[in-house]
Design a protein around this motif. Structure first.
Motif, PDB file in Angstrom:
ATOM      1  N   PRO A  47       0.829  -1.212   0.000  1.00 12.40           N
ATOM      2  CA  PRO A  47       0.000   0.000   0.000  1.00 12.40           C
ATOM      3  C   PRO A  47       0.860   1.258   0.000  1.00 12.40           C
ATOM      4  CG  PRO A  47       0.039  -1.026   2.186  1.00 12.40           C
ATOM      5  CD  PRO A  47       0.723  -1.978   1.252  1.00 12.40           C
ATOM      6  N   GLY A  48       0.288   2.358  -0.502  1.00 13.58           N
ATOM      7  CA  GLY A  48       0.997   3.628  -0.492  1.00 13.58           C
ATOM      8  C   GLY A  48       1.735   3.887  -1.790  1.00 13.58           C
ATOM      9  N   PRO A  49       2.459   5.006  -1.838  1.00 13.05           N
ATOM     10  CA  PRO A  49       3.206   5.366  -3.066  1.00 13.05           C
ATOM     11  C   PRO A  49       4.287   4.331  -3.374  1.00 13.05           C
ATOM     12  CG  PRO A  49       3.071   7.221  -1.526  1.00 13.05           C
ATOM     13  CD  PRO A  49       2.598   6.016  -0.787  1.00 13.05           C
ATOM     14  N   ARG A  50       4.646   4.246  -4.635  1.00  8.70           N
ATOM     15  CA  ARG A  50       5.697   3.324  -5.046  1.00  8.70           C
ATOM     16  C   ARG A  50       7.039   3.768  -4.457  1.00  8.70           C
ATOM     17  NH1 ARG A  50       6.796  -0.393  -9.039  1.00  8.70           N
ATOM     18  NH2 ARG A  50       8.934  -0.430  -9.816  1.00  8.70           N
ATOM     19  N   PRO A  51       7.768   2.857  -3.813  1.00 12.59           N
ATOM     20  CA  PRO A  51       9.050   3.246  -3.208  1.00 12.59           C
ATOM     21  C   PRO A  51      10.146   3.427  -4.251  1.00 12.59           C
ATOM     22  CG  PRO A  51       8.698   0.892  -2.959  1.00 12.59           C
ATOM     23  CD  PRO A  51       7.435   1.449  -3.575  1.00 12.59           C
ATOM     24  N   ASP A  52      11.215   4.114  -3.856  1.00 11.14           N
ATOM     25  CA  ASP A  52      12.388   4.231  -4.718  1.00 11.14           C
ATOM     26  C   ASP A  52      13.174   2.926  -4.727  1.00 11.14           C
ATOM     27  OD1 ASP A  52      12.069   7.088  -5.278  1.00 11.14           O
ATOM     28  OD2 ASP A  52      12.604   7.366  -3.173  1.00 11.14           O
TER      29      ASP A  52
END
Length: 257
Positions: free
Chosen positions: A126-131
């Protein structure tokens, strides 16, 4: 004509992918913005004890990595307020492709592509795509005394860490995760692969110390504290680990070592 068109489309797709990869890598190593890292725990041996250990993990258990990297970055003049932020994803139920031992160049390329495809298919946190995506495989120390070598891929910003499902080993596990995470942003190993001993001087936290051993800390990309020319110890905590100048240069904290 159709063949030329298909080749042109394929080249365009490859160029787009390459540009996207370059942009992601450049952003990750500019240290202008926070580097967002997600930890994906995996029950590597399917044991109940391993599952219980994973169930007890929280994002707070991995905060020492972000705190340590933040402190190390400030030593090198990085002014980003929070250089690294770490989140914890729900456990993965599928095992990633296992890296071959002592692979040939072709085997390494094939595995890298397989790993990147597997990570794409199982990146549903869940949440924004990580780096950076760190897949952490946990193993029950009651049934095995060693784990497979961990790997960090700069292309794709993906890490695969193998650690023990044990609170007693948690400190050293954080170092393994930090080591592989720094691989994804350009750091290279600084130990002899045949002996696992830190290489002098780049693999020594204090290369100017006389005599050179024993050292009191480990250089993160060497992974061990040199106690003598023939013996080294795995640090039990990130408190005994530092980022050396050569590593700092590789990840963009310095212009040159």
């Amino acid at each position: 004509m159709w063949r030329a068109l298909r080749i042109s489309v394929l080249l365009l797709v490859l160029a787009t992918v390459a540009l996207g990869t370059w942009r992601a890598q450049h952003r990750a190593t500019s240290w202008v913005n926070t580097l967002h890292v997600t930890i994906y725990p995996i029950n590597a041996d399917g044991r109940e004890a391993t599952a219980r250990h994973i169930a007890q993990l929280s994002a707070r258990d991995f905060e020492p990595i972000a705190d340590w990297l933040g402190a190390e970055a400030r030593r090198y003049g990085v002014t980003t307020l929070k250089p690294v932020a770490i989140t914890l994803a729900p456990p993965r139920t599928s095992l990633p492709p296992q890296a071959p031992r002592q692979p040939t160049a072709w085997q390494a390329i094939v595995w890298s592509l397989q790993m990147r495809y597997w990570a794409w298919r199982h990146d549903d946190a869940p949440g924004p795509r990580p780096d950076v995506r760190m897949f952490v495989q946990y193993h029950d120390p009651a049934v095995q005394s060693t784990v497979q070598h961990s790997v960090g891929l700069e292309k794709g910003l993906i890490g695969l860490a193998n650690v023990f499902a044990s609170r007693a080993d948690h400190g050293s596990s954080l170092m393994v995760i930090a080591h592989e995470m720094l691989h994804t942003v350009g750091a290279t190993d600084k130990y002899d692969p045949a002996t696992l001993m830190p290489r002098f001087p780049q693999g020594y936290a204090e290369p100017d110390r006389r005599p050179a051993t024993p050292q009191s800390q480990a250089e993160v990309m060497a992974g061990r504290i040199p106690l003598s020319p023939e013996h080294a110890a795995i640090p039990v905590s990130l408190r005994y680990v530092t980022v050396g100048p050569a590593t700092a240069a590789e990840i963009g904290w310095l212009r040159a070592p």
